[in-house]
Design a protein around this motif. Structure first.
Motif, PDB file in Angstrom:
ATOM      1  N   VAL A 341      -8.932  27.925  59.445  1.00 25.55           N
ATOM      2  CA  VAL A 341      -8.741  27.597  58.033  1.00 25.55           C
ATOM      3  C   VAL A 341      -8.403  28.834  57.210  1.00 25.55           C
ATOM      4  O   VAL A 341      -8.401  28.782  55.977  1.00 25.55           O
ATOM      5  CB  VAL A 341      -9.981  26.895  57.461  1.00 25.55           C
ATOM      6  N   HIS A 342      -8.148  29.966  57.885  1.00 27.78           N
ATOM      7  CA  HIS A 342      -7.657  31.192  57.254  1.00 27.78           C
ATOM      8  C   HIS A 342      -8.615  31.731  56.195  1.00 27.78           C
ATOM      9  O   HIS A 342      -8.201  32.126  55.103  1.00 27.78           O
ATOM     10  CB  HIS A 342      -6.272  30.968  56.653  1.00 27.78           C
ATOM     11  N   VAL A 343      -9.909  31.776  56.562  1.00 28.09           N
ATOM     12  CA  VAL A 343     -10.907  32.410  55.711  1.00 28.09           C
ATOM     13  C   VAL A 343     -11.324  33.752  56.296  1.00 28.09           C
ATOM     14  O   VAL A 343     -11.424  34.751  55.575  1.00 28.09           O
ATOM     15  CB  VAL A 343     -12.136  31.501  55.524  1.00 28.09           C
ATOM     16  N   TYR A 344     -11.558  33.795  57.608  1.00 29.44           N
ATOM     17  CA  TYR A 344     -12.023  35.005  58.276  1.00 29.44           C
ATOM     18  C   TYR A 344     -10.972  35.524  59.260  1.00 29.44           C
ATOM     19  O   TYR A 344     -10.161  34.770  59.794  1.00 29.44           O
ATOM     20  CB  TYR A 344     -13.328  34.739  59.042  1.00 29.44           C
ATOM     21  N   VAL A 345     -11.072  36.839  59.519  1.00 35.39           N
ATOM     22  CA  VAL A 345     -10.320  37.513  60.576  1.00 35.39           C
ATOM     23  C   VAL A 345     -11.270  38.488  61.245  1.00 35.39           C
ATOM     24  O   VAL A 345     -12.024  39.198  60.555  1.00 35.39           O
ATOM     25  CB  VAL A 345      -9.087  38.256  60.032  1.00 35.39           C
ATOM     26  N   THR A 346     -11.254  38.539  62.568  1.00 36.98           N
ATOM     27  CA  THR A 346     -12.138  39.428  63.307  1.00 36.98           C
ATOM     28  C   THR A 346     -11.326  40.424  64.118  1.00 36.98           C
ATOM     29  O   THR A 346     -10.206  40.125  64.558  1.00 36.98           O
ATOM     30  CB  THR A 346     -13.061  38.636  64.252  1.00 36.98           C
ATOM     31  N   PHE A 347     -11.918  41.618  64.329  1.00 40.31           N
ATOM     32  CA  PHE A 347     -11.269  42.687  65.075  1.00 40.31           C
ATOM     33  C   PHE A 347     -12.254  43.286  66.068  1.00 40.31           C
ATOM     34  O   PHE A 347     -13.456  43.411  65.776  1.00 40.31           O
ATOM     35  CB  PHE A 347     -10.775  43.799  64.132  1.00 40.31           C
ATOM     36  N   THR A 348     -11.751  43.638  67.238  1.00 41.81           N
ATOM     37  CA  THR A 348     -12.486  44.473  68.181  1.00 41.81           C
ATOM     38  C   THR A 348     -11.727  45.772  68.376  1.00 41.81           C
ATOM     39  O   THR A 348     -10.502  45.825  68.203  1.00 41.81           O
ATOM     40  CB  THR A 348     -12.675  43.769  69.538  1.00 41.81           C
ATOM     41  N   PHE A 349     -12.462  46.818  68.742  1.00 38.80           N
ATOM     42  CA  PHE A 349     -11.893  48.155  68.837  1.00 38.80           C
ATOM     43  C   PHE A 349     -12.008  48.672  70.262  1.00 38.80           C
ATOM     44  O   PHE A 349     -12.938  48.327  70.996  1.00 38.80           O
ATOM     45  CB  PHE A 349     -12.595  49.109  67.869  1.00 38.80           C
ATOM     46  N   THR A 350     -11.065  49.531  70.623  1.00 43.28           N
ATOM     47  CA  THR A 350     -11.019  50.052  71.985  1.00 43.28           C
ATOM     48  C   THR A 350     -12.221  50.932  72.296  1.00 43.28           C
ATOM     49  O   THR A 350     -12.756  50.896  73.411  1.00 43.28           O
ATOM     50  CB  THR A 350      -9.719  50.839  72.202  1.00 43.28           C
ATOM     51  N   ASN A 351     -12.675  51.720  71.329  1.00 46.24           N
ATOM     52  CA  ASN A 351     -13.734  52.704  71.569  1.00 46.24           C
ATOM     53  C   ASN A 351     -15.037  52.363  70.858  1.00 46.24           C
ATOM     54  O   ASN A 351     -15.906  53.236  70.740  1.00 46.24           O
ATOM     55  CB  ASN A 351     -13.255  54.096  71.118  1.00 46.24           C
ATOM     56  N   GLN A 352     -15.182  51.125  70.378  1.00 51.83           N
ATOM     57  CA  GLN A 352     -16.393  50.734  69.669  1.00 51.83           C
ATOM     58  C   GLN A 352     -17.018  49.514  70.335  1.00 51.83           C
ATOM     59  O   GLN A 352     -16.350  48.772  71.061  1.00 51.83           O
ATOM     60  CB  GLN A 352     -16.101  50.431  68.193  1.00 51.83           C
ATOM     61  N   SER A 353     -18.314  49.318  70.072  1.00 54.44           N
ATOM     62  CA  SER A 353     -19.066  48.224  70.705  1.00 54.44           C
ATOM     63  C   SER A 353     -19.503  47.182  69.692  1.00 54.44           C
ATOM     64  O   SER A 353     -20.577  46.595  69.829  1.00 54.44           O
ATOM     65  CB  SER A 353     -20.286  48.783  71.436  1.00 54.44           C
ATOM     66  N   PHE A 354     -18.704  46.945  68.656  1.00 51.61           N
ATOM     67  CA  PHE A 354     -19.041  45.932  67.671  1.00 51.61           C
ATOM     68  C   PHE A 354     -17.782  45.156  67.303  1.00 51.61           C
ATOM     69  O   PHE A 354     -16.653  45.536  67.645  1.00 51.61           O
ATOM     70  CB  PHE A 354     -19.669  46.559  66.416  1.00 51.61           C
ATOM     71  N   ILE A 355     -18.005  44.051  66.583  1.00 48.81           N
ATOM     72  CA  ILE A 355     -16.918  43.226  66.060  1.00 48.81           C
ATOM     73  C   ILE A 355     -16.952  43.308  64.542  1.00 48.81           C
ATOM     74  O   ILE A 355     -18.026  43.198  63.927  1.00 48.81           O
ATOM     75  CB  ILE A 355     -17.057  41.762  66.535  1.00 48.81           C
ATOM     76  N   LEU A 356     -15.799  43.493  63.953  1.00 47.70           N
ATOM     77  CA  LEU A 356     -15.682  43.564  62.503  1.00 47.70           C
ATOM     78  C   LEU A 356     -15.205  42.218  61.974  1.00 47.70           C
ATOM     79  O   LEU A 356     -14.156  41.723  62.386  1.00 47.70           O
ATOM     80  CB  LEU A 356     -14.712  44.669  62.089  1.00 47.70           C
ATOM     81  N   LEU A 357     -15.979  41.638  61.062  1.00 48.93           N
ATOM     82  CA  LEU A 357     -15.642  40.372  60.417  1.00 48.93           C
ATOM     83  C   LEU A 357     -15.088  40.664  59.024  1.00 48.93           C
ATOM     84  O   LEU A 357     -15.756  41.316  58.208  1.00 48.93           O
ATOM     85  CB  LEU A 357     -16.872  39.464  60.321  1.00 48.93           C
ATOM     86  N   CYS A 358     -13.873  40.197  58.752  1.00 46.55           N
ATOM     87  CA  CYS A 358     -13.208  40.435  57.476  1.00 46.55           C
ATOM     88  C   CYS A 358     -12.878  39.104  56.810  1.00 46.55           C
ATOM     89  O   CYS A 358     -12.764  38.071  57.475  1.00 46.55           O
ATOM     90  CB  CYS A 358     -11.917  41.238  57.666  1.00 46.55           C
ATOM     91  N   VAL A 359     -12.712  39.163  55.497  1.00 43.81           N
ATOM     92  CA  VAL A 359     -12.277  38.013  54.714  1.00 43.81           C
ATOM     93  C   VAL A 359     -10.792  38.169  54.421  1.00 43.81           C
ATOM     94  O   VAL A 359     -10.341  39.231  53.977  1.00 43.81           O
ATOM     95  CB  VAL A 359     -13.079  37.890  53.406  1.00 43.81           C
ATOM     96  N   LEU A 360     -10.046  37.117  54.680  1.00 44.79           N
ATOM     97  CA  LEU A 360      -8.603  37.122  54.466  1.00 44.79           C
ATOM     98  C   LEU A 360      -8.297  36.558  53.085  1.00 44.79           C
ATOM     99  O   LEU A 360      -8.890  35.564  52.657  1.00 44.79           O
ATOM    100  CB  LEU A 360      -7.905  36.281  55.541  1.00 44.79           C
ATOM    101  N   HIS A 361      -7.352  37.197  52.415  1.00 49.24           N
ATOM    102  CA  HIS A 361      -6.959  36.740  51.074  1.00 49.24           C
ATOM    103  C   HIS A 361      -5.456  36.921  50.914  1.00 49.24           C
ATOM    104  O   HIS A 361      -4.920  38.001  51.201  1.00 49.24           O
ATOM    105  CB  HIS A 361      -7.701  37.525  49.995  1.00 49.24           C
ATOM    106  N   ILE A 362      -4.777  35.850  50.491  1.00 52.47           N
ATOM    107  CA  ILE A 362      -3.347  35.894  50.207  1.00 52.47           C
ATOM    108  C   ILE A 362      -3.170  35.404  48.776  1.00 52.47           C
ATOM    109  O   ILE A 362      -2.978  34.211  48.534  1.00 52.47           O
ATOM    110  CB  ILE A 362      -2.535  35.035  51.195  1.00 52.47           C
ATOM    111  N   PRO A 363      -3.256  36.279  47.781  1.00 55.58           N
ATOM    112  CA  PRO A 363      -3.157  35.824  46.380  1.00 55.58           C
ATOM    113  C   PRO A 363      -1.751  35.351  46.041  1.00 55.58           C
ATOM    114  O   PRO A 363      -0.773  36.058  46.281  1.00 55.58           O
ATOM    115  CB  PRO A 363      -3.540  37.079  45.591  1.00 55.58           C
ATOM    116  N   PHE A 364      -1.672  34.156  45.518  1.00 52.58           N
ATOM    117  CA  PHE A 364      -0.406  33.563  45.080  1.00 52.58           C
ATOM    118  C   PHE A 364       0.633  33.555  46.200  1.00 52.58           C
ATOM    119  O   PHE A 364       1.831  33.667  45.964  1.00 52.58           O
ATOM    120  CB  PHE A 364       0.144  34.308  43.868  1.00 52.58           C
ATOM    121  N   ASN A 365       0.145  33.464  47.434  1.00 51.72           N
ATOM    122  CA  ASN A 365       1.022  33.361  48.606  1.00 51.72           C
ATOM    123  C   ASN A 365       1.952  34.572  48.722  1.00 51.72           C
ATOM    124  O   ASN A 365       3.107  34.471  49.140  1.00 51.72           O
ATOM    125  CB  ASN A 365       1.864  32.086  48.546  1.00 51.72           C
TER     126      ASN A 365
END
Length: 448
Positions: A341-365
């Motif tokens: 539903v395009h609310v969250y985006v997650t990232f993993t990193f090559t040298n890190q042991s955690f997941i980053l949870l981000c909020v996605l926003h596209i203002p006025f498309n």
């Protein structure tokens, strides 16, 4: 009276030698007749060009399908598959891939032993899908609106499994090419067609499930572009039409060559995901910490022909970023997952042991924006583990709404399910402001 009759006959004699009037008061002028003839000639010319274009594309596809090797690189190996996979520690991790059913609670885990585990309920024993044909598997896809079919891609082709409600399992083999790796899958048109991406020859295949034959095969011009083109959120047939689209009058402006060159500049991609209605794309280049965003706008060209013009810009640099008022270190990005539903985006990193949870926003498309929201660490305290793969899926039915979940597979053989209740960006920011934690469950893979 006789004179009126003769006058009527004389008029009817010459009426066939003149053109039909446009209406009762005005006849077509010579200039309008010339313009109408030119318009008809132009339409015939465009139709003939379209026919010649289709013949040329079919001939090109047939000629390109004769080659069993990818251009200038040779055959792919298992090392190439591990290098192009988004899974962290692809060769050594126990769980290589996870996929969730789009409309159900089913989940499938692909292990390093080439076994597909299908869970109807995480508290119950899964279905074990094993076959000698199933080698070096790296991707899977549930058939939409159908909970009984699962496609598993690997070396040489695709295994399509059927699981009945009684637990009876059967497999159909889709033979592609020896020493070739299928590393991405997607069902098209509600499950009537199956799309796959091959690593070695850099192509996309469209399969007919009943015939087990490739109906169409497309070659992607730039290395590392076939798998993200396959992950189009809408019907892939629209994207295929865009890939095949050519302009018969002023070159190859709409070609995928131009789009790929403008986005990646002939550098392979590490991960990518489409957003919204296919008008926005998030992507990361190899060995990069910068998240790039590409947006398309319509441009009206010659003869009022609409074209998509792509532009790219940097969205955020995750080498160093702020999250919850703390400065964090990320580094090169390994993988990315997009919320349905395009609310969250997650990232993993090559040298890190955690997941980053981000909020996605596209203002006025328009421009894409990302806001780091939360860092998710290993679920088992004191146990060092890294996230090997992750995806978004369904958690459970809550009235008329389907609550989403974030499914994370850790290198310690643990499966973590984070329930996400936010339906909009404003809800996600409000939950974070009030520090409302996500409900999560942890399961040990191999113990049930």
């Amino acid at each position: 009276m006789l004179r009126n009759v003769n006058e009527f006959v004389r008029r009817n004699t010459f009426v066939r030698f003149r053109h039909e009037p446009l209406n009762d008061f005005q006849e077509e002028s010579p200039i309008q007749r010339v313009l109408s003839r030119v318009t008809e000639f132009y339409k015939c010319f465009i139709a003939n060009c379209q026919r010649l274009k289709l013949k040329y594309l079919r001939l090109r596809d047939r000629m390109s399908s004769w080659s069993h090797h990818r251009y200038d690189t040779g055959l792919a190996s298992l090392d190439d598959l591990a290098a192009n996979s988004e899974t962290l520690d692809f060769k050594t991790t126990k769980i290589r891939y996870v996929v969730c059913h789009p409309t159900d609670n089913q989940r499938c885990l692909l292990t390093c032993n080439d076994v597909a585990l299908v869970y109807q309920d995480m508290c119950l024993k899964p279905h074990y899908l094993i076959s000698p044909k199933q080698r070096n598997i790296s991707c899977a896809a549930f058939r939409p609106w159908d909970g009984t079919h699962l496609a598993v891609g690997g070396e040489g082709g695709i295994c399509v499994w059927s699981i009945s409600r009684a637990g009876v399992k059967s497999m159909v083999w889709y033979d592609y090419r020896e020493e070739e790796f299928i590393y991405d899958l997607q069902w098209l048109q509600g499950g009537s067609l199956l799309g796959s991406a091959s690593l070695g020859n850099q192509r996309i295949q469209i399969w007919h499930p009943a015939l087990r034959l490739v109906l169409q095969e497309l070659y992607m011009p730039v290395s590392g572009t076939n798998y993200w083109a396959l992950r189009h959120p809408l019907d892939l047939m629209y994207l295929i039409y865009y890939i095949r689209e050519r302009s018969s009058l002023y070159g190859y402006r709409n070609n995928m060559d131009v789009m790929s060159n403008n986005l990646v500049k002939r550098m392979p991609l590490q991960t990518a995901a489409w957003t919204a209605k296919g008008n926005h794309l998030l992507y990361v280049l190899k060995d990069s910490s910068k998240v790039m965003g590409a947006s398309s706008t319509k441009d009206v060209g010659l003869f009022k022909q609409e074209n998509k013009v792509w532009s790219s810009r940097e969205v955020i640099d995750l080498d160093r970023f702020f999250c919850n008022w703390h400065q964090c270190v990320g580094g090169p990005i390994q993988s990315m997952a997009m919320d349905p539903v395009h609310v969250y985006v997650t990232f993993t990193f090559t040298n890190q042991s955690f997941i980053l949870l981000c909020v996605l926003h596209i203002p006025f498309n328009c421009c894409i924006k990302l806001h780091p929201l939360q860092i998710i660490n290993s679920p088992v305290p004191g146990l060092c583990g890294r996230p090997s793969c992750h995806t978004f899926g369904n958690a459970r039915l809550s009235g008329e709404n389907i609550e989403r979940s974030l499914v994370i597979c850790w290198s310690s053989s643990h499966l973590q399910i984070e329930e996400l209740t936010a339906q909009t960006r404003e809800d996600a920011l409000l939950f974070e402001e009030h520090e409302i934690p996500f409900k999560h469950d942890i399961y040990q893979i191999g113990k049930n």
